[in-house]
Motif scaffolding. Structure first.
Motif, PDB file in Angstrom:
ATOM      1  N   LEU A  58       0.821  -1.207   0.000  1.00 18.01           N
ATOM      2  CA  LEU A  58       0.000   0.000   0.000  1.00 18.01           C
ATOM      3  C   LEU A  58       0.857   1.260   0.000  1.00 18.01           C
ATOM      4  O   LEU A  58       0.571   2.234  -0.709  1.00 18.01           O
ATOM      5  N   GLN A 116       3.229   1.077  -3.501  1.00 17.21           N
ATOM      6  CA  GLN A 116       2.643   0.757  -4.797  1.00 17.21           C
ATOM      7  C   GLN A 116       1.353   1.540  -5.039  1.00 17.21           C
ATOM      8  O   GLN A 116       1.273   2.351  -5.960  1.00 17.21           O
ATOM      9  N   PHE A 117       0.345   1.295  -4.225  1.00 15.72           N
ATOM     10  CA  PHE A 117      -0.983   1.870  -4.483  1.00 15.72           C
ATOM     11  C   PHE A 117      -1.046   3.360  -4.156  1.00 15.72           C
ATOM     12  O   PHE A 117      -1.631   4.142  -4.917  1.00 15.72           O
ATOM     13  N   VAL A 118      -0.480   3.759  -3.038  1.00 20.99           N
ATOM     14  CA  VAL A 118      -0.554   5.168  -2.647  1.00 20.99           C
ATOM     15  C   VAL A 118       0.170   6.073  -3.650  1.00 20.99           C
ATOM     16  O   VAL A 118      -0.387   7.098  -4.075  1.00 20.99           O
ATOM     17  N   VAL A 156       0.725   5.533  -6.857  1.00 21.03           N
ATOM     18  CA  VAL A 156      -0.036   5.515  -8.105  1.00 21.03           C
ATOM     19  C   VAL A 156      -1.311   6.341  -7.955  1.00 21.03           C
ATOM     20  O   VAL A 156      -1.673   7.126  -8.854  1.00 21.03           O
ATOM     21  N   LEU A 157      -1.998   6.193  -6.831  1.00 21.50           N
ATOM     22  CA  LEU A 157      -3.218   6.972  -6.602  1.00 21.50           C
ATOM     23  C   LEU A 157      -2.913   8.463  -6.531  1.00 21.50           C
ATOM     24  O   LEU A 157      -3.659   9.294  -7.082  1.00 21.50           O
ATOM     25  N   ALA A 158      -1.818   8.829  -5.885  1.00 23.96           N
ATOM     26  CA  ALA A 158      -1.441  10.241  -5.807  1.00 23.96           C
ATOM     27  C   ALA A 158      -1.082  10.784  -7.189  1.00 23.96           C
ATOM     28  O   ALA A 158      -1.417  11.933  -7.515  1.00 23.96           O
ATOM     29  N   VAL A 206      -2.243   9.695 -10.180  1.00 30.55           N
ATOM     30  CA  VAL A 206      -3.468   9.825 -10.972  1.00 30.55           C
ATOM     31  C   VAL A 206      -4.289  11.009 -10.489  1.00 30.55           C
ATOM     32  O   VAL A 206      -4.830  11.798 -11.295  1.00 30.55           O
ATOM     33  N   THR A 207      -4.412  11.174  -9.173  1.00 30.99           N
ATOM     34  CA  THR A 207      -5.181  12.294  -8.628  1.00 30.99           C
ATOM     35  C   THR A 207      -4.565  13.637  -8.997  1.00 30.99           C
ATOM     36  O   THR A 207      -5.266  14.593  -9.349  1.00 30.99           O
ATOM     37  N   SER A 208      -3.236  13.710  -8.939  1.00 32.92           N
ATOM     38  CA  SER A 208      -2.561  14.962  -9.277  1.00 32.92           C
ATOM     39  C   SER A 208      -2.697  15.299 -10.756  1.00 32.92           C
ATOM     40  O   SER A 208      -2.730  16.486 -11.118  1.00 32.92           O
ATOM     41  N   SER A 227       2.597  14.760 -13.642  1.00 32.94           N
ATOM     42  CA  SER A 227       1.825  13.572 -13.269  1.00 32.94           C
ATOM     43  C   SER A 227       1.008  13.050 -14.443  1.00 32.94           C
ATOM     44  O   SER A 227       0.874  11.838 -14.618  1.00 32.94           O
ATOM     45  N   VAL A 231       1.308   9.374 -16.041  1.00 26.93           N
ATOM     46  CA  VAL A 231       0.183   8.455 -16.267  1.00 26.93           C
ATOM     47  C   VAL A 231       0.248   7.877 -17.676  1.00 26.93           C
ATOM     48  O   VAL A 231       0.033   6.675 -17.894  1.00 26.93           O
TER      49      VAL A 231
END
Length: 314
Positions: free
Chosen positions: A21, A24-26, A28-30, A32-34, A253, A257
């Motif tokens: 988490l 890897q996930f955090v 990638v999530l940050a 995509v969100t940015s 970012s 992506v």
């Protein structure tokens, strides 16, 4: 006791889950969100992607990265196939030493690799000046700080990586198959075309996807070699996220992506083709032979055909 063992197993997986988490996930999530955030983080927008697809500068960076990654991956897979086959024919002691050397060279990348090429093949490199003094025009039209120079540097760490990934696949080809093909009159080329290459196809496509993703994500080598003089996707992302003049992390970012999607698409495509190749190989191996439906006739010791047990009872 069984319930307690399950709880202990779940508790043992907690550190692994936290690590996945966190790393890897955090991120990638940050990322995509940015990429969908406005400058300053207020609200959502698609203007970053619109700017990328309407800017010739960023489109050229994507094109250059795709071309360099494709050509270096193809060159690496071609040379890696030959080297992996050659190493599989050596004695175990020599083979282990060559694999150790390949492992070391596959990890020799980044800034040290770029400086090594600059010292050897740069404008004032050792071999460049030496061949020029001898009157040899070997590197007359070669420019290390160009597209061809980047491909050459990328191939250096692509070949040993391809070798390490393809080497175990050659042990799936049994020597008995080669002997059987030779006894049936097949040439070496016919054996590799009909048996060897179909069996190696899944490994080839899988390795090709890894090489492509490895080249797309290479940053330190390209930056140390050409800096900002050559337009590459990884260099553009670095300049936008940690630039000296203007920082635009949201736009960086969005480029990141697109970089992740290109590598993910290559890996998924190669995985799909590898599965199709495995299915084809399995069907070919399980297909009945031309005489597979023929029943073998039993013969008695005196040479006469013997009746089958069911036929004798009728």
């Amino acid at each position: 006791m069984k319930l307690r063992g399950r709880w202990m197993l779940l508790l043992g997986l907690v550190p692994f889950a936290v690590m996945v988490l966190a790393f890897q996930f955090v991120p990638v999530l940050a990322m995509v969100t940015s990429s969908f955030s406005k400058a300053g983080g207020s609200g959502l927008t698609l203007q970053h992607y619109d700017k990328i697809f309407h800017s010739p500068f960023y489109l050229q960076a994507i094109k250059n990265s795709l071309l360099i990654s494709a050509w270096s991956s193809l060159a690496g897979i071609a040379a890696g196939l030959v080297c992996a086959y050659s190493i599989s024919r050596f004695a175990p002691k020599i083979r282990d030493r060559l694999l150790l050397l390949s492992n070391m060279t596959s990890n020799f990348a980044g800034v040290p690799l770029a400086f090594a090429y600059i010292i050897l093949l740069g404008s004032n490199g050792v071999f460049t000046l030496l061949f020029k003094q001898w009157g040899w025009s070997v590197f007359g039209g070669f420019n290390l700080y160009s597209w061809s120079g980047l491909v050459l540097v990328y191939v250096y760490f692509q070949v040993p990586l391809a070798l390490l990934l393809l080497y175990p696949s050659f042990y799936g080809i049994r020597d008995q198959w080669r002997e059987a093909a030779s006894l049936l009159g097949a040439t070496r080329w016919q054996f590799w075309r009909t048996v060897g290459l179909p069996l190696l196809t899944p490994s080839i496509f899988g390795t090709l996807g890894i090489l492509f993703a490895n080249a797309m994500g290479a940053y330190a080598t390209a930056y140390a070699l050409v800096g900002g003089n050559y337009n590459l996707l990884a260099i553009r992302i670095g300049s936008l996220v940690a630039g000296d003049i203007v920082n635009q992390p949201e736009l960086g970012s969005a480029l990141a992506v697109l970089l992740a999607l290109s590598t993910l698409l290559a890996v998924c495509l190669n995985h799909f083709m590898a599965k199709r190749s495995l299915r084809f190989t399995a069907n070919a191996a399980s297909a009945p032979k031309p005489d597979g439906k023929r029943r073998r006739q039993r013969y008695s010791p005196d040479g006469q055909a013997a009746a089958r047990p069911k036929e004798a009872l009728r």
